[in-house]
Design a protein around this motif. Structure first.
Motif, PDB file in Angstrom:
ATOM      1  N   THR A 114       0.825  -1.215   0.000  1.00 38.64           N
ATOM      2  CA  THR A 114       0.000   0.000   0.000  1.00 38.64           C
ATOM      3  C   THR A 114       0.857   1.262   0.000  1.00 38.64           C
ATOM      4  O   THR A 114       0.608   2.199  -0.769  1.00 38.64           O
ATOM      5  CB  THR A 114      -0.930   0.003   1.221  1.00 38.64           C
ATOM      6  N   ALA A 115       1.883   1.305   0.845  1.00 38.25           N
ATOM      7  CA  ALA A 115       2.758   2.481   0.885  1.00 38.25           C
ATOM      8  C   ALA A 115       3.490   2.667  -0.437  1.00 38.25           C
ATOM      9  O   ALA A 115       3.698   3.792  -0.884  1.00 38.25           O
ATOM     10  CB  ALA A 115       3.758   2.354   2.034  1.00 38.25           C
ATOM     11  N   GLY A 116       3.884   1.556  -1.076  1.00 37.93           N
ATOM     12  CA  GLY A 116       4.545   1.659  -2.376  1.00 37.93           C
ATOM     13  C   GLY A 116       3.630   2.242  -3.433  1.00 37.93           C
ATOM     14  O   GLY A 116       4.053   3.081  -4.242  1.00 37.93           O
ATOM     15  N   SER A 117       2.371   1.811  -3.452  1.00 34.16           N
ATOM     16  CA  SER A 117       1.408   2.376  -4.408  1.00 34.16           C
ATOM     17  C   SER A 117       1.169   3.852  -4.141  1.00 34.16           C
ATOM     18  O   SER A 117       1.045   4.653  -5.074  1.00 34.16           O
ATOM     19  CB  SER A 117       0.081   1.613  -4.327  1.00 34.16           C
ATOM     20  N   LEU A 118       1.113   4.223  -2.864  1.00 34.84           N
ATOM     21  CA  LEU A 118       0.914   5.633  -2.509  1.00 34.84           C
ATOM     22  C   LEU A 118       2.076   6.486  -3.010  1.00 34.84           C
ATOM     23  O   LEU A 118       1.860   7.559  -3.593  1.00 34.84           O
ATOM     24  CB  LEU A 118       0.781   5.757  -0.991  1.00 34.84           C
ATOM     25  N   ILE A 119       3.299   6.022  -2.817  1.00 33.39           N
ATOM     26  CA  ILE A 119       4.465   6.789  -3.267  1.00 33.39           C
ATOM     27  C   ILE A 119       4.563   6.793  -4.790  1.00 33.39           C
ATOM     28  O   ILE A 119       4.904   7.816  -5.398  1.00 33.39           O
ATOM     29  CB  ILE A 119       5.740   6.218  -2.622  1.00 33.39           C
ATOM     30  N   LEU A 120       4.256   5.666  -5.409  1.00 33.15           N
ATOM     31  CA  LEU A 120       4.279   5.614  -6.876  1.00 33.15           C
ATOM     32  C   LEU A 120       3.312   6.627  -7.476  1.00 33.15           C
ATOM     33  O   LEU A 120       3.688   7.437  -8.334  1.00 33.15           O
ATOM     34  CB  LEU A 120       3.923   4.209  -7.349  1.00 33.15           C
ATOM     35  N   ALA A 121       2.053   6.573  -7.038  1.00 32.74           N
ATOM     36  CA  ALA A 121       1.026   7.448  -7.612  1.00 32.74           C
ATOM     37  C   ALA A 121       1.215   8.892  -7.188  1.00 32.74           C
ATOM     38  O   ALA A 121       1.060   9.812  -7.989  1.00 32.74           O
ATOM     39  CB  ALA A 121      -0.360   6.956  -7.208  1.00 32.74           C
ATOM     40  N   GLY A 122       1.559   9.086  -5.910  1.00 36.07           N
ATOM     41  CA  GLY A 122       1.599  10.448  -5.391  1.00 36.07           C
ATOM     42  C   GLY A 122       2.864  11.207  -5.694  1.00 36.07           C
ATOM     43  O   GLY A 122       2.828  12.435  -5.820  1.00 36.07           O
ATOM     44  N   LEU A 123       4.002  10.497  -5.852  1.00 29.04           N
ATOM     45  CA  LEU A 123       5.274  11.205  -5.947  1.00 29.04           C
ATOM     46  C   LEU A 123       6.113  10.812  -7.163  1.00 29.04           C
ATOM     47  O   LEU A 123       6.580  11.679  -7.897  1.00 29.04           O
ATOM     48  CB  LEU A 123       6.079  10.948  -4.663  1.00 29.04           C
ATOM     49  N   LEU A 124       6.324   9.507  -7.399  1.00 27.14           N
ATOM     50  CA  LEU A 124       7.214   9.120  -8.494  1.00 27.14           C
ATOM     51  C   LEU A 124       6.693   9.595  -9.841  1.00 27.14           C
ATOM     52  O   LEU A 124       7.469  10.025 -10.698  1.00 27.14           O
ATOM     53  CB  LEU A 124       7.412   7.603  -8.510  1.00 27.14           C
ATOM     54  N   LEU A 125       5.389   9.513 -10.039  1.00 28.63           N
ATOM     55  CA  LEU A 125       4.823   9.996 -11.301  1.00 28.63           C
ATOM     56  C   LEU A 125       5.047  11.491 -11.467  1.00 28.63           C
ATOM     57  O   LEU A 125       5.229  11.985 -12.591  1.00 28.63           O
ATOM     58  CB  LEU A 125       3.326   9.685 -11.366  1.00 28.63           C
ATOM     59  N   LYS A 126       5.058  12.223 -10.353  1.00 32.89           N
ATOM     60  CA  LYS A 126       5.199  13.674 -10.418  1.00 32.89           C
ATOM     61  C   LYS A 126       6.613  14.094 -10.811  1.00 32.89           C
ATOM     62  O   LYS A 126       6.814  15.202 -11.314  1.00 32.89           O
ATOM     63  CB  LYS A 126       4.836  14.301  -9.066  1.00 32.89           C
ATOM     64  N   THR A 127       7.608  13.208 -10.577  1.00 31.11           N
ATOM     65  CA  THR A 127       8.974  13.551 -10.994  1.00 31.11           C
ATOM     66  C   THR A 127       9.072  13.666 -12.510  1.00 31.11           C
ATOM     67  O   THR A 127       9.882  14.435 -13.022  1.00 31.11           O
ATOM     68  CB  THR A 127       9.975  12.507 -10.484  1.00 31.11           C
ATOM     69  N   GLY A 128       8.243  12.911 -13.239  1.00 31.24           N
ATOM     70  CA  GLY A 128       8.247  13.026 -14.698  1.00 31.24           C
ATOM     71  C   GLY A 128       7.741  14.377 -15.160  1.00 31.24           C
ATOM     72  O   GLY A 128       8.350  15.033 -16.016  1.00 31.24           O
ATOM     73  N   ALA A 129       6.610  14.821 -14.593  1.00 31.77           N
ATOM     74  CA  ALA A 129       6.074  16.138 -14.949  1.00 31.77           C
ATOM     75  C   ALA A 129       7.025  17.242 -14.529  1.00 31.77           C
ATOM     76  O   ALA A 129       7.234  18.220 -15.262  1.00 31.77           O
ATOM     77  CB  ALA A 129       4.705  16.328 -14.302  1.00 31.77           C
ATOM     78  N   TYR A 130       7.617  17.104 -13.340  1.00 35.13           N
ATOM     79  CA  TYR A 130       8.580  18.100 -12.868  1.00 35.13           C
ATOM     80  C   TYR A 130       9.771  18.195 -13.821  1.00 35.13           C
ATOM     81  O   TYR A 130      10.245  19.300 -14.122  1.00 35.13           O
ATOM     82  CB  TYR A 130       9.050  17.728 -11.464  1.00 35.13           C
ATOM     83  N   GLY A 131      10.255  17.057 -14.288  1.00 35.69           N
ATOM     84  CA  GLY A 131      11.391  17.067 -15.207  1.00 35.69           C
ATOM     85  C   GLY A 131      11.095  17.801 -16.502  1.00 35.69           C
ATOM     86  O   GLY A 131      11.941  18.534 -17.026  1.00 35.69           O
ATOM     87  N   ILE A 132       9.889  17.631 -17.020  1.00 38.95           N
ATOM     88  CA  ILE A 132       9.517  18.344 -18.250  1.00 38.95           C
ATOM     89  C   ILE A 132       9.480  19.850 -18.008  1.00 38.95           C
ATOM     90  O   ILE A 132      10.012  20.640 -18.804  1.00 38.95           O
ATOM     91  CB  ILE A 132       8.161  17.832 -18.769  1.00 38.95           C
ATOM     92  N   LEU A 133       8.861  20.250 -16.901  1.00 38.76           N
ATOM     93  CA  LEU A 133       8.751  21.678 -16.596  1.00 38.76           C
ATOM     94  C   LEU A 133      10.110  22.301 -16.288  1.00 38.76           C
ATOM     95  O   LEU A 133      10.383  23.439 -16.693  1.00 38.76           O
ATOM     96  CB  LEU A 133       7.815  21.888 -15.403  1.00 38.76           C
ATOM     97  N   ARG A 134      10.957  21.581 -15.584  1.00 34.72           N
ATOM     98  CA  ARG A 134      12.221  22.144 -15.126  1.00 34.72           C
ATOM     99  C   ARG A 134      13.330  22.069 -16.174  1.00 34.72           C
ATOM    100  O   ARG A 134      14.165  22.981 -16.285  1.00 34.72           O
ATOM    101  CB  ARG A 134      12.669  21.433 -13.849  1.00 34.72           C
ATOM    102  N   PHE A 135      13.373  20.994 -16.969  1.00 36.71           N
ATOM    103  CA  PHE A 135      14.517  20.765 -17.845  1.00 36.71           C
ATOM    104  C   PHE A 135      14.165  20.821 -19.332  1.00 36.71           C
ATOM    105  O   PHE A 135      14.858  21.493 -20.098  1.00 36.71           O
ATOM    106  CB  PHE A 135      15.165  19.409 -17.513  1.00 36.71           C
TER     107      PHE A 135
END
Length: 524
Positions: free
Chosen positions: A247-268
């Motif tokens: 459950t904690a892994g799914s929470l981190i995957l959905a809530g945070l790891l996916l957001k690193t992709g969007a952040y990378g596009i915006l930042r880099f």
């Protein structure tokens, strides 16, 4: 040094949990909770303290900038900095980290110290990604997220966990290597042009690159980020990883790891390769819309509750891709809101899916039904977050998707109309979750308990957050406004105050102005 301390407390807490977990299986969870709570409190008070001044100095978007020499012979430095976007995502990281620890409180009974070590080191890697301003350091933290999550899925996951862990590792590692090649290419091109070999983000801005090479370098970054986001057709790792992760892994995957992709596009991607990004924009928006529709259809067809929620993430991240490449102020505001609200609403659904699996020992929604009678509290909260997922007004997801569609309409009318159909599909699969799980007849004879005090505390925190974002989203919008204002110098983003295009000059002149301002800030 606050940025260094934030990473240090996670890394140190993970090591401490690993060592003390050999003598006492209860200490690691308290260590993890204290480490994350300390970081969250510091960040929350820092955000409140800085909030009143963030919008005053729009030209200076960086709130904290820390740099220390690391490997000077290769132009590598330990360079951390945050602006409004980074600050917001860091607050989200520590907030969800606390909930991840509470979700795992009684569920993890084996290798407890190693579990919380991996959990804290994943969060340390994510925090580093949101702060790193040296591309070598950024890649280091990018890979640092990968291995602990691999162990989290492979050791504490469900029946098919090994397959899901390998698939997650291969997709993210292969795409990450493409990004590494693009970073090295940018490093050598800048060094050849200027005689200075550096991985520093601010110095690499505005590097003179031929259009053909810039496109391929941009593609190396882009593939890594869309795999993590994920966008169709690079999404196939996500349902397996979500369905098998704890459950904690799914929470981190959905809530945070996916957001690193969007952040990378915006930042880099956008600042480093503005012209190549503009060429890619129509295709990126098209694939975003495909993801919206495809993810919603696949979500409706699932009988596994966690796979169903996983495909909703594919659909919601399609809105993020659509909004980013609309190059519109309203759309970018909606993108940031979508990153936050999706983390809250989808994270809540994954937590409830884990609670149901613990009680019923199945994820098959066809074997559920009629649970509202025995679990009225969970049924009410599930209804709330199902409504949030479909974009009900008054909840945070509505603000995000409304702003994205409103901004994208100015960029591409047809794609906006098609994307709007995805909202109809989201209503269908969201209501299906409630109908299949909590309503209808029940054939179960055994008693199923409702929320415990710990569980209701977790869900109350998520409920208050999603309601606050829906009723009063202005703090989030104001916090990221300087970052969006910075992108106004690169792309013709509509200014809602003048209803005109700010970007009157040619893209090259506007971009040169941005680079000049960034380098002046860096020199100071």
């Amino acid at each position: 040094m606050i940025l260094v301390y934030l990473i240090g407390v996670l890394i140190g807490g993970g090591l401490l949990a690993l060592m003390l977990g050999q003598w006492n299986k209860y200490l690691p969870r308290w260590i993890a909770l204290c480490a994350l709570s300390a970081g969250f409190i510091v960040l929350l008070f820092f955000w409140i303290d800085q909030y009143s001044t963030i919008n005053i100095h729009l030209s200076n978007t960086w709130i904290i900038d820390y740099r220390h020499r690391w490997i000077p012979s290769f132009g590598i430095s330990f360079h951390l900095a945050i602006d409004g976007l980074s600050l917001l995502l860091l607050v989200l990281t520590f907030f969800l980290g606390i909930l991840a620890v509470l979700c795992s409180w009684n569920d993890v009974k084996e290798r407890v110290g190693f579990y919380y070590f991996n959990l804290l080191w994943i969060l340390a890697g994510i925090s580093g990604v949101f702060m790193a301003m040296d591309l070598f350091l950024f890649y280091f933290f990018w890979e640092m997220m990968l291995i602990p999550m691999y162990f989290l899925i492979g050791i504490w996951g469900s029946e098919n966990r090994v397959y899901a862990a390998y698939k997650f590792f291969i997709f993210t590692q292969a795409s990450g290597l493409l990004m590494l090649l693009a970073i090295i290419g940018l490093y050598f091109i800048h060094g050849r042009n200027t005689g200075i070999y550096t991985f520093n983000y601010f110095e690499l801005l505005g590097t003179t690159i031929s259009p053909a090479i810039a496109f391929w370098l941009m593609l190396g970054f882009m593939i890594a980020f869309v795999v993590k986001l994920p966008i169709v057709p690079f999404h196939t790792w996500l349902p397996d990883a979500h369905s098998e992760a704890p459950t904690a892994g799914s929470l981190i995957l959905a809530g945070l790891l996916l957001k690193t992709g969007a952040y990378g596009i915006l930042r880099f991607v956008l600042p480093l390769f503005p012209h190549a990004a503009r060429e890619l924009a129509p295709w990126a928006m098209l694939f975003g819309v495909i993801g919206i529709i495809y993810g919603a259809i696949l979500a409706y067809s699932q009988t596994d509750l966690k796979r169903l929620v996983a495909y909703t993430s594919v659909s919601h991240m399609g809105f993020v891709m659509l909004g980013i490449f609309a190059f519109n102020e309203l759309a970018l505001q909606g993108v940031v809101m979508q990153l936050v609200t999706h983390a809250i609403s989808t994270g809540a659904l994954f937590i409830m899916a884990g609670m149901l699996k613990e009680r019923l020992h199945t994820r098959d929604i066809n074997q559920m039904g009629g649970l509202w009678v025995q679990m009225p509290q969970m049924g009410a909260i599930a209804m709330l977050f199902a409504m949030a997922s479909l974009g009900l007004p008054g909840l945070g997801n509505f603000i995000a998707e409304f702003l994205i569609l409103l901004g994208t309409f100015n960029a591409h009318v047809l794609l906006t109309i098609i994307a709007t159909i995805g909202l109809v599909f989201s209503a269908i699969y969201s209501l299906r979750i409630v109908q299949k799980v909590f309503l209808g007849p029940s054939e179960r004879q055994d008693q199923v308990r409702d929320f415990s005090f710990r569980e209701i505390t977790v869900m109350a925190a998520l409920t208050l957050t999603i309601a606050w974002l829906g009723l009063y989203p202005q703090p989030v919008i104001n916090t990221v406004k300087p970052m969006i204002n910075k992108l106004e110098y690169i792309f013709p983003i509509e200014n809602k105050n003048t209803q005109k295009k700010i970007h009157q000059a040619t893209p090259s002149k506007a971009y040169q102005y941005l680079v000049k301002k960034q380098k002046e800030r860096y020199v100071r």
